[in-house]
Design a protein around this motif. Structure first.
Motif, PDB file in Angstrom:
ATOM      1  N   CYS A  26       0.925  -1.372  -0.010  1.00 33.42           N
ATOM      2  CA  CYS A  26       0.192  -0.027  -0.035  1.00 33.42           C
ATOM      3  C   CYS A  26       0.989   1.276   0.050  1.00 33.42           C
ATOM      4  O   CYS A  26       1.660   1.447   1.082  1.00 33.42           O
ATOM      5  CB  CYS A  26      -0.850  -0.033   1.197  1.00 33.42           C
ATOM      6  SG  CYS A  26      -2.206   1.426   1.301  1.00 33.42           S
ATOM      7  N   VAL A  27       0.608   2.260  -1.191  1.00 31.59           N
ATOM      8  CA  VAL A  27       1.627   3.297  -1.163  1.00 31.59           C
ATOM      9  C   VAL A  27       0.808   4.460  -1.386  1.00 31.59           C
ATOM     10  O   VAL A  27      -0.244   4.363  -1.718  1.00 31.59           O
ATOM     11  CB  VAL A  27       2.505   3.005  -2.313  1.00 31.59           C
ATOM     12  CG1 VAL A  27       3.472   1.560  -1.970  1.00 31.59           C
ATOM     13  CG2 VAL A  27       1.901   2.988  -3.873  1.00 31.59           C
ATOM     14  N   ASN A  28       1.595   5.654  -1.194  1.00 30.06           N
ATOM     15  CA  ASN A  28       0.715   6.894  -1.199  1.00 30.06           C
ATOM     16  C   ASN A  28       1.236   7.414  -2.610  1.00 30.06           C
ATOM     17  O   ASN A  28       1.448   6.804  -3.418  1.00 30.06           O
ATOM     18  CB  ASN A  28       1.106   8.048  -0.112  1.00 30.06           C
ATOM     19  CG  ASN A  28       2.701   8.149  -0.235  1.00 30.06           C
ATOM     20  OD1 ASN A  28       3.373   8.110  -0.958  1.00 30.06           O
ATOM     21  ND2 ASN A  28       3.099   8.667   0.932  1.00 30.06           N
ATOM     22  N   HIS A  29       0.602   8.851  -2.785  1.00 25.89           N
ATOM     23  CA  HIS A  29       0.739   9.558  -4.105  1.00 25.89           C
ATOM     24  C   HIS A  29       2.219   9.429  -4.434  1.00 25.89           C
ATOM     25  O   HIS A  29       2.512   9.639  -5.755  1.00 25.89           O
ATOM     26  CB  HIS A  29       0.126  10.655  -4.447  1.00 25.89           C
ATOM     27  CG  HIS A  29      -1.422  10.556  -3.957  1.00 25.89           C
ATOM     28  ND1 HIS A  29      -2.084  10.028  -5.134  1.00 25.89           N
ATOM     29  CD2 HIS A  29      -2.400  10.844  -3.100  1.00 25.89           C
ATOM     30  CE1 HIS A  29      -3.480  10.269  -4.805  1.00 25.89           C
ATOM     31  NE2 HIS A  29      -3.553  10.689  -3.494  1.00 25.89           N
ATOM     32  N   ASN A  30       3.200   9.556  -3.514  1.00 25.33           N
ATOM     33  CA  ASN A  30       4.601   9.718  -4.012  1.00 25.33           C
ATOM     34  C   ASN A  30       5.335   8.203  -4.076  1.00 25.33           C
ATOM     35  O   ASN A  30       6.595   8.225  -3.828  1.00 25.33           O
ATOM     36  CB  ASN A  30       5.269  10.405  -2.669  1.00 25.33           C
ATOM     37  CG  ASN A  30       5.103  11.923  -2.715  1.00 25.33           C
ATOM     38  OD1 ASN A  30       4.409  12.447  -3.674  1.00 25.33           O
ATOM     39  ND2 ASN A  30       4.611  12.456  -1.648  1.00 25.33           N
ATOM     40  N   GLN A  31       4.536   7.258  -3.933  1.00 29.01           N
ATOM     41  CA  GLN A  31       5.167   5.792  -4.091  1.00 29.01           C
ATOM     42  C   GLN A  31       5.669   5.258  -3.003  1.00 29.01           C
ATOM     43  O   GLN A  31       6.592   4.774  -2.785  1.00 29.01           O
ATOM     44  CB  GLN A  31       5.931   5.863  -5.490  1.00 29.01           C
ATOM     45  CG  GLN A  31       5.158   5.904  -6.761  1.00 29.01           C
ATOM     46  CD  GLN A  31       3.988   5.030  -6.925  1.00 29.01           C
ATOM     47  OE1 GLN A  31       4.174   3.759  -6.717  1.00 29.01           O
ATOM     48  NE2 GLN A  31       2.817   5.545  -7.220  1.00 29.01           N
ATOM     49  N   GLN A  32       5.387   5.940  -1.901  1.00 29.39           N
ATOM     50  CA  GLN A  32       6.123   5.579  -0.566  1.00 29.39           C
ATOM     51  C   GLN A  32       5.106   4.491   0.146  1.00 29.39           C
ATOM     52  O   GLN A  32       3.930   4.958   0.218  1.00 29.39           O
ATOM     53  CB  GLN A  32       6.141   6.800   0.452  1.00 29.39           C
ATOM     54  CG  GLN A  32       7.424   7.752  -0.230  1.00 29.39           C
ATOM     55  CD  GLN A  32       7.552   8.887   0.542  1.00 29.39           C
ATOM     56  OE1 GLN A  32       6.580   9.482   1.335  1.00 29.39           O
ATOM     57  NE2 GLN A  32       8.809   9.623   0.511  1.00 29.39           N
ATOM     58  N   HIS A  35       1.068   2.155   5.766  1.00 27.24           N
ATOM     59  CA  HIS A  35       0.261   1.120   6.408  1.00 27.24           C
ATOM     60  C   HIS A  35      -0.786   0.604   5.805  1.00 27.24           C
ATOM     61  O   HIS A  35      -1.711   1.389   4.967  1.00 27.24           O
ATOM     62  CB  HIS A  35      -0.172   1.433   7.765  1.00 27.24           C
ATOM     63  CG  HIS A  35      -0.697   0.481   8.641  1.00 27.24           C
ATOM     64  ND1 HIS A  35      -2.075   0.021   8.570  1.00 27.24           N
ATOM     65  CD2 HIS A  35      -0.038  -0.372   9.683  1.00 27.24           C
ATOM     66  CE1 HIS A  35      -1.981  -1.223   9.418  1.00 27.24           C
ATOM     67  NE2 HIS A  35      -0.646  -1.369  10.186  1.00 27.24           N
ATOM     68  N   GLU A  36      -1.034  -0.575   5.570  1.00 31.87           N
ATOM     69  CA  GLU A  36      -2.250  -1.223   4.603  1.00 31.87           C
ATOM     70  C   GLU A  36      -3.668  -0.659   5.167  1.00 31.87           C
ATOM     71  O   GLU A  36      -4.602  -0.812   4.554  1.00 31.87           O
ATOM     72  CB  GLU A  36      -2.306  -2.559   4.691  1.00 31.87           C
ATOM     73  CG  GLU A  36      -2.436  -3.309   5.900  1.00 31.87           C
ATOM     74  CD  GLU A  36      -2.230  -4.996   5.796  1.00 31.87           C
ATOM     75  OE1 GLU A  36      -1.857  -5.582   4.801  1.00 31.87           O
ATOM     76  OE2 GLU A  36      -2.873  -5.529   6.899  1.00 31.87           O
ATOM     77  N   MET A  37      -3.826  -0.130   6.372  1.00 33.03           N
ATOM     78  CA  MET A  37      -5.103   0.364   6.729  1.00 33.03           C
ATOM     79  C   MET A  37      -5.509   1.572   5.836  1.00 33.03           C
ATOM     80  O   MET A  37      -6.902   1.644   5.436  1.00 33.03           O
ATOM     81  CB  MET A  37      -5.030   0.872   8.085  1.00 33.03           C
ATOM     82  CG  MET A  37      -4.024   2.237   8.315  1.00 33.03           C
ATOM     83  SD  MET A  37      -4.261   2.764  10.098  1.00 33.03           S
ATOM     84  CE  MET A  37      -5.716   3.415  10.198  1.00 33.03           C
ATOM     85  N   TYR A  38      -4.659   2.405   5.058  1.00 35.16           N
ATOM     86  CA  TYR A  38      -5.061   3.315   3.898  1.00 35.16           C
ATOM     87  C   TYR A  38      -5.570   2.927   2.843  1.00 35.16           C
ATOM     88  O   TYR A  38      -6.125   3.510   2.104  1.00 35.16           O
ATOM     89  CB  TYR A  38      -3.685   4.143   3.819  1.00 35.16           C
ATOM     90  CG  TYR A  38      -3.313   4.884   5.211  1.00 35.16           C
ATOM     91  CD1 TYR A  38      -4.082   5.955   5.709  1.00 35.16           C
ATOM     92  CD2 TYR A  38      -2.223   4.753   5.653  1.00 35.16           C
ATOM     93  CE1 TYR A  38      -3.703   6.822   6.845  1.00 35.16           C
ATOM     94  CE2 TYR A  38      -1.871   5.017   7.016  1.00 35.16           C
ATOM     95  CZ  TYR A  38      -2.515   6.578   7.299  1.00 35.16           C
ATOM     96  OH  TYR A  38      -2.251   7.055   8.517  1.00 35.16           O
ATOM     97  N   CYS A  39      -5.506   1.527   2.582  1.00 32.52           N
ATOM     98  CA  CYS A  39      -5.848   1.031   1.297  1.00 32.52           C
ATOM     99  C   CYS A  39      -7.273   0.098   1.685  1.00 32.52           C
ATOM    100  O   CYS A  39      -7.752  -0.675   0.587  1.00 32.52           O
ATOM    101  CB  CYS A  39      -4.822  -0.033   0.740  1.00 32.52           C
ATOM    102  SG  CYS A  39      -3.254   1.021  -0.044  1.00 32.52           S
TER     103      CYS A  39
END
Length: 371
Positions: A26-32, A35-39
């Motif tokens: 699970c990554v953010n807009h910056n490909q970092q 935590h998988e809770m955000y997905c």
């Protein structure tokens, strides 16, 4: 907005039914990675898929020939023959054992005669009478005097011993002997000398201390099956449809002993020349409970209207059902209709009662002989 990052991995096989796995992050807009809770609100992609589904090549693999079993006279050599699946991994060939039916053409010979020159014979062997057995039962020893006589009547005397257990061995080779020559080898077909004839027998349990012999039923499972029929007439005093089987009868299917079993190989007791009818190693239970080889029955009717069936077909095996073998009926209103071919290669039966069955009169064995 968050989205998963997919990291594919290599396929597990280069051919056949391979599997490929990929890691999910699970990554953010910056490909970092976060935590998988955000997905949690996004659909999770699959992490497994099939790959390399094209068929593998199969080739015959042969081992080294063994030493001849005899230095003169009739002997034999053997070698391991197997069918292997070829995988290409990083330009290296890897092999995996498969069923013999996967390889094309006829398998290479695994058995051949050797040292056929006759053995030098003494002018005359002169043997005495066997002495008493050292035990009254089990594995005992007898002794006798044997002399090799020369032309001038002079002889050299020696003692011979014979283990009672091995008397049947004089004209029979077993899987145990194959194992003693070749060591622990894969289970497979071998030519064994049985009652003076070379017959192909499947040697099972060759990795254990007690290898066992099996007859491969070349005619297939459709010709070698046993059935306890599961339907029961609501009125057992009837025999509808003139005794022919119809599943639209006024009956119920609740006989708890019912089952259908098919057989591709059957266990052979070489010391007694019996098929062991309750060996299930190469049996398939098609429905219900396991039914022994050469057995049939039902709980259908009390009016000599049997519906349970069995069939035996030893054609092509080199064996036949022993002459004089019979079947007995067991249970209530039991009846057995048995039909044997003249040469003993096939037997079929219709058996049943309310409730009843038929089994070989020898119990859990079926006597056979060399054809």
């Amino acid at each position: 907005m968050l989205h998963p990052c997919l990291v594919p991995l290599q396929c597990s096989k280069s051919c056949g039914s391979g599997r490929r796995q990929r890691a999910l992050q699970c990554v953010n807009h910056n490909q970092q990675e976060v935590h998988e809770m955000y997905c949690v609100n996004q659909i999770k992609p699959p992490n497994l898929e099939s790959c390399s589904t094209h068929a593998c090549d199969f080739i015959w693999i042969t081992g080294e020939w063994t030493e001849c079993s005899a230095s003169c006279g009739q002997g034999y050599r053997q070698r391991l023959v197997s069918c292997s699946e070829v995988h290409v991994e990083n330009d290296n060939y890897e092999y995996g054992h498969q069923s013999l039916s996967n390889c094309p053409g006829t398998p290479p010979e695994s058995y051949m005669p050797c040292n056929l020159d006759p053995c030098p014979q003494p002018q005359e062997w002169r043997a005495g009478i066997w002495g008493p057995c050292s035990v009254s039962c089990g594995d005992g020893v007898m002794e006798r005097t044997v002399q090799c006589m020369s032309a001038d009547g002079q002889g050299q005397q020696q003692q011979q011993q014979l283990r009672i257990l091995y008397e049947v061995w004089l004209d029979t080779i077993r899987c145990q002997e194959i194992q003693s020559v070749n060591g622990p080898v894969p289970d497979s077909e071998h030519f064994l000398s049985i009652q003076g004839k070379a017959l192909k027998v499947y040697c099972g349990g060759m990795q254990t201390e007690t290898p066992q012999e099996y007859i491969t039923l070349t005619t297939g499972e459709g010709e070698n099956f046993s059935e306890i029929y599961g339907f029961r007439l609501n009125d057992p005093t009837q025999c509808p449809a003139n005794g022919s089987r119809r599943e639209d009868c006024d009956c119920r299917r609740d006989y708890s002993a019912a089952g259908t079993t098919t057989f591709s190989k059957v266990r052979l007791d070489l010391s007694k020349m019996n098929i062991i009818t309750t060996d299930w190693k190469f049996a398939v239970n098609r429905e219900g409970k396991s039914v022994p080889f050469a057995t049939a029955g039902d709980c259908y009717s009390a009016t000599r209207c049997p519906q349970g069936r069995f069939r035996i077909n030893l054609s092509g095996t080199g064996f036949q059902v022993a002459e004089g073998t019979s079947w007995v009926s067991q249970g209530n209103y039991a009846v057995a209709n048995i039909h044997k071919s003249q040469d003993g290669s096939t037997v079929s039966g219709m058996c049943g009662g309310y409730c009843g069955k038929c089994t070989p009169s020898s119990g859990r064995t079926l006597p056979v002989t060399v054809a």
